[in-house]
Motif scaffolding. Sequence first.
Motif, mmCIF file in Angstrom:
data_model
loop_
_atom_site.group_PDB
_atom_site.id
_atom_site.type_symbol
_atom_site.label_atom_id
_atom_site.label_comp_id
_atom_site.label_asym_id
_atom_site.label_seq_id
_atom_site.Cartn_x
_atom_site.Cartn_y
_atom_site.Cartn_z
ATOM 1 N N PHE A 11 0.832 -1.216 -0.043
ATOM 2 C CA PHE A 11 0.135 -0.042 0.087
ATOM 3 C C PHE A 11 0.833 1.088 -0.013
ATOM 4 N N ASN A 12 0.464 2.357 -0.655
ATOM 5 C CA ASN A 12 1.026 3.731 -0.870
ATOM 6 C C ASN A 12 2.730 3.374 -1.108
ATOM 7 N N LYS A 19 3.454 0.494 2.779
ATOM 8 C CA LYS A 19 3.235 -0.744 3.831
ATOM 9 C C LYS A 19 3.188 -1.809 2.942
ATOM 10 N N ALA A 21 1.803 -4.988 2.871
ATOM 11 C CA ALA A 21 0.771 -5.987 3.758
ATOM 12 C C ALA A 21 0.835 -7.365 3.326
ATOM 13 N N SER A 40 -1.236 -10.786 14.739
ATOM 14 C CA SER A 40 -1.420 -9.558 15.432
ATOM 15 C C SER A 40 -1.881 -8.388 14.651
ATOM 16 N N LYS A 41 -2.152 -7.381 15.229
ATOM 17 C CA LYS A 41 -2.898 -6.245 14.501
ATOM 18 C C LYS A 41 -1.861 -5.779 13.249
ATOM 19 N N GLY A 42 -2.561 -5.517 12.186
ATOM 20 C CA GLY A 42 -1.561 -5.251 10.968
ATOM 21 C C GLY A 42 -0.855 -6.332 10.317
ATOM 22 N N ALA A 43 -0.947 -7.536 10.692
ATOM 23 C CA ALA A 43 -0.331 -8.737 10.119
ATOM 24 C C ALA A 43 -0.558 -8.917 8.774
ATOM 25 N N GLY A 44 -1.930 -8.505 8.263
ATOM 26 C CA GLY A 44 -2.236 -8.741 6.890
ATOM 27 C C GLY A 44 -3.298 -9.612 6.769
ATOM 28 N N LYS A 45 -4.007 -9.899 7.788
ATOM 29 C CA LYS A 45 -5.169 -10.766 7.705
ATOM 30 C C LYS A 45 -6.325 -10.452 6.720
ATOM 31 N N SER A 46 -6.821 -9.064 6.930
ATOM 32 C CA SER A 46 -7.801 -8.774 6.363
ATOM 33 C C SER A 46 -7.597 -8.169 4.918
ATOM 34 N N THR A 47 -6.162 -8.020 4.609
ATOM 35 C CA THR A 47 -5.669 -7.812 3.365
ATOM 36 C C THR A 47 -5.691 -9.268 2.547
ATOM 37 N N GLU A 174 -13.194 -11.727 11.458
ATOM 38 C CA GLU A 174 -13.397 -11.439 12.606
ATOM 39 C C GLU A 174 -15.082 -11.037 12.750
ATOM 40 N N ARG A 260 -5.675 -7.382 21.545
ATOM 41 C CA ARG A 260 -6.791 -7.875 20.905
ATOM 42 C C ARG A 260 -6.434 -9.392 21.013
HETATM 43 N N1 ATP Z 1 -6.637 0.007 1.863
HETATM 44 C C1 ATP Z 1 -5.289 0.405 2.700
HETATM 45 N N2 ATP Z 1 -4.565 1.411 2.252
HETATM 46 C C2 ATP Z 1 -3.404 1.573 3.024
HETATM 47 N N3 ATP Z 1 -2.901 0.620 4.058
HETATM 48 C C3 ATP Z 1 -3.669 -0.399 4.039
HETATM 49 C C4 ATP Z 1 -4.942 -0.799 3.631
HETATM 50 N N4 ATP Z 1 -5.364 -1.818 4.005
HETATM 51 C C5 ATP Z 1 -4.590 -2.326 4.725
HETATM 52 N N5 ATP Z 1 -3.480 -1.436 5.255
HETATM 53 C C6 ATP Z 1 -2.388 -1.619 6.126
HETATM 54 O O1 ATP Z 1 -1.739 -2.944 5.613
HETATM 55 C C7 ATP Z 1 -1.628 -3.503 6.860
HETATM 56 C C8 ATP Z 1 -2.384 -4.991 7.079
HETATM 57 O O2 ATP Z 1 -3.583 -4.414 7.400
HETATM 58 P P1 ATP Z 1 -4.726 -5.311 7.664
HETATM 59 O O3 ATP Z 1 -6.001 -4.805 7.708
HETATM 60 O O4 ATP Z 1 -4.508 -6.443 6.662
HETATM 61 O O5 ATP Z 1 -4.382 -6.087 9.141
HETATM 62 P P2 ATP Z 1 -5.057 -7.266 10.064
HETATM 63 O O6 ATP Z 1 -4.132 -8.169 10.103
HETATM 64 O O7 ATP Z 1 -6.501 -7.479 9.228
HETATM 65 O O8 ATP Z 1 -5.058 -6.381 11.401
HETATM 66 P P3 ATP Z 1 -6.246 -6.157 12.349
HETATM 67 O O9 ATP Z 1 -5.969 -7.372 13.426
HETATM 68 O O10 ATP Z 1 -5.840 -4.781 12.954
HETATM 69 O O11 ATP Z 1 -7.555 -6.335 11.691
HETATM 70 C C9 ATP Z 1 -1.762 -2.613 7.959
HETATM 71 O O12 ATP Z 1 -0.486 -1.808 8.212
HETATM 72 C C10 ATP Z 1 -2.738 -1.723 7.418
HETATM 73 O O13 ATP Z 1 -2.647 -0.237 7.870
#
Ligand code: ATP
Lengths: 272, 307
Positions: A11-12, A19, A21, A40-47, A174, A260
């Motif tokens: 990203f960016n 980042k 991801a 953990s938070k920000g690990a990239g799960k949602s990504t 989640e 979390r």
């Molecule tokens: N659309 C986006 N634009 C910019 N950065 C993003 C975007 N989506 C995710 N990120 C960044 O990518 C990284 C991974 O984010 P992601 O949401 O996948 O984490 P996660 O594992 O789901 O965390 P959480 O437990 O907080 O849900 C984070 O640093 C987040 O800030």
Amino acid sequence: MLQLKKATKVFNRDSVNEKRALHQLDLQLAAGDFVTIIGSKGAGKSTLLNAIAGLWFLDEGKIYLDGTDITNMPDYKRAGLIGRVFQDPMVGTAASMTIEENLALAAKRGHSRGLKKGINKSLRSRIKEELSRLGLGLEDRLSTPVGLLSGGQRQALTLLMATFQQPRLLLLDEHTAALDPKTGEKVLSLTEELVAESGLTTLMVTHNIVDSLKVGNRTIMMHEGQIVLDIKGKEREEMTPQDVLRLFERNSGKQLANDRMLLVKNRKSNGA
Amino acid sequence: MKSLNLKILLGAVELGLIFGVMALGVYLTFRILDFPDLTVDGSLTIGAATAAVLIIQGYSPWLGLALAFLAGGVAGMITGVLHTHFRIIPILAGILTMTGLYSVNLRIMGRANLPLLGTDTVVDSLRSLGIPAQYGWVVFGLLLAGAVIIFLYWLFQTELGLALRATGDNEVMIKSLGVNVNGMKILGLSLGNALVALAGGAVAQLQGFADISMGIGMIIAGLAAVIIGEMLIGTRTLLRALIAVLCGSLVYRIIIAVVLRLGLQTTDLKLVTAVLVVLALTLPRFGFKKQLLALGGWSRASVEKGN
Ligand SMILES: Nc1ncnc2c1ncn2[C@@H]1O[C@H](COP(=O)(O)OP(=O)(O)OP(=O)(O)O)[C@@H](O)[C@H]1O
Ligand SMILES: [Mg+2]
């Protein structure tokens, strides 16, 4: 079934907020796998889930679903194959539309939508039947706007919508986290029931380590856009939440110090 | 105060019904699609211009209406494409189309005002059915607005219509259910503006002219109808919401007729409309029922004084 090859998403790119991801992530799912994802938070799960759903395209790598290359398929086309439930209960349903209208929308997932009546008799009776399984009495409130339901009710409804038209793949991000513990538990057991019934291939992100080991047949742990732990079978059965934490620290070189990541005791023994 | 005579009331009802079709188009884009579409000012005029030119050239006034509808549909489609494919924010996309339409409309008309003198209108063909001339436009307006309401009510319950409504309600959700939201937005904007232009085509025939500036402020007039209707009648069911829009349009035109009667100039109407919209938007927040009763008491008192 599902295969990701060297999936990478930055990203960016080339900015101070750059980042990474997802980083060269490989993942292969067998049909019927129910995989829980922790990290953990920000690990990239949602990504990871967003990449599979096609919210945007990967920078590098490939995604295959049932042998088809879907890497460059737009999200609304993939949606025919993929059911999703989001963390926010408000995101999965249309508030101004009625319960049965929401389910009728879900009934057409992956099919073209024409000028036929959206809800006919046979669909309505199937909607009633499916709703009654929730045990929430929603089958008697077909024409209630969804906006009047509670978060838990909406999330249960979203789950039903995601599976109404059997998907090839179910993505849960989640989806119990925003609910109170009791409702969350109910929605989770409903999830298990619906997945087991149709043998759905499922990816479920959770921040509850106990749930991650209890539910499904395989658990992966993510860290900085990569999979750092992937366990199933006997190894997984014998694993305790404490083991998972220890493994995480070893694999990532970091403490999983994160509010979390809940280390809740097994609820059944808790409640007794 | 001079009382509202039947002729003036009839005129307000005629306008209320025809502009009700426009308000239904505005309702479709603003409420159903949740898209603040400012194309309206231009698409009303393109409807009027298209119908007027065709009629002057000797074509059937019905064909004029049909092509007005199509022209509006194209206008809406352009706004839709500007938004979805060129990623221009909704308000700006609408303003761009509206601005461009000003020149297009002048091209269509050839000059700023086109009188329709002694030409046939759609209502003339109704007259042969035995409807008295005096009520011709009221009957036509009722038929047209009724048909549009029935059409929209039907459409909103089809598979496609459900997807259209969901697009305005929750884009993420409907995307995850496999709907191409860009396509839905283009479709909705196209249909909404087609209805607006259809109204424009009828208005030109009713008023006996098309004018390049007749669309100015129409978006606010349409919104006024939508909001007044929602406030007075509510939106509990789909059909009720649609009927509310039409009633809102009628009430709005009657209010306009009354203020004209009270001595305001037609040039003051834009201000009156703006104030009406502000009132309709804010009154509900301050306990609308009470306010309305108070207002009713106030206007009744003033009427009595006038007598
Ligand atoms: N659309 C986006 N634009 C910019 N950065 C993003 C975007 N989506 C995710 N990120 C960044 O990518 C990284 C991974 O984010 P992601 O949401 O996948 O984490 P996660 O594992 O789901 O965390 P959480 O437990 O907080 O849900 C984070 O640093 C987040 O800030
Ligand atoms: Mg997340």
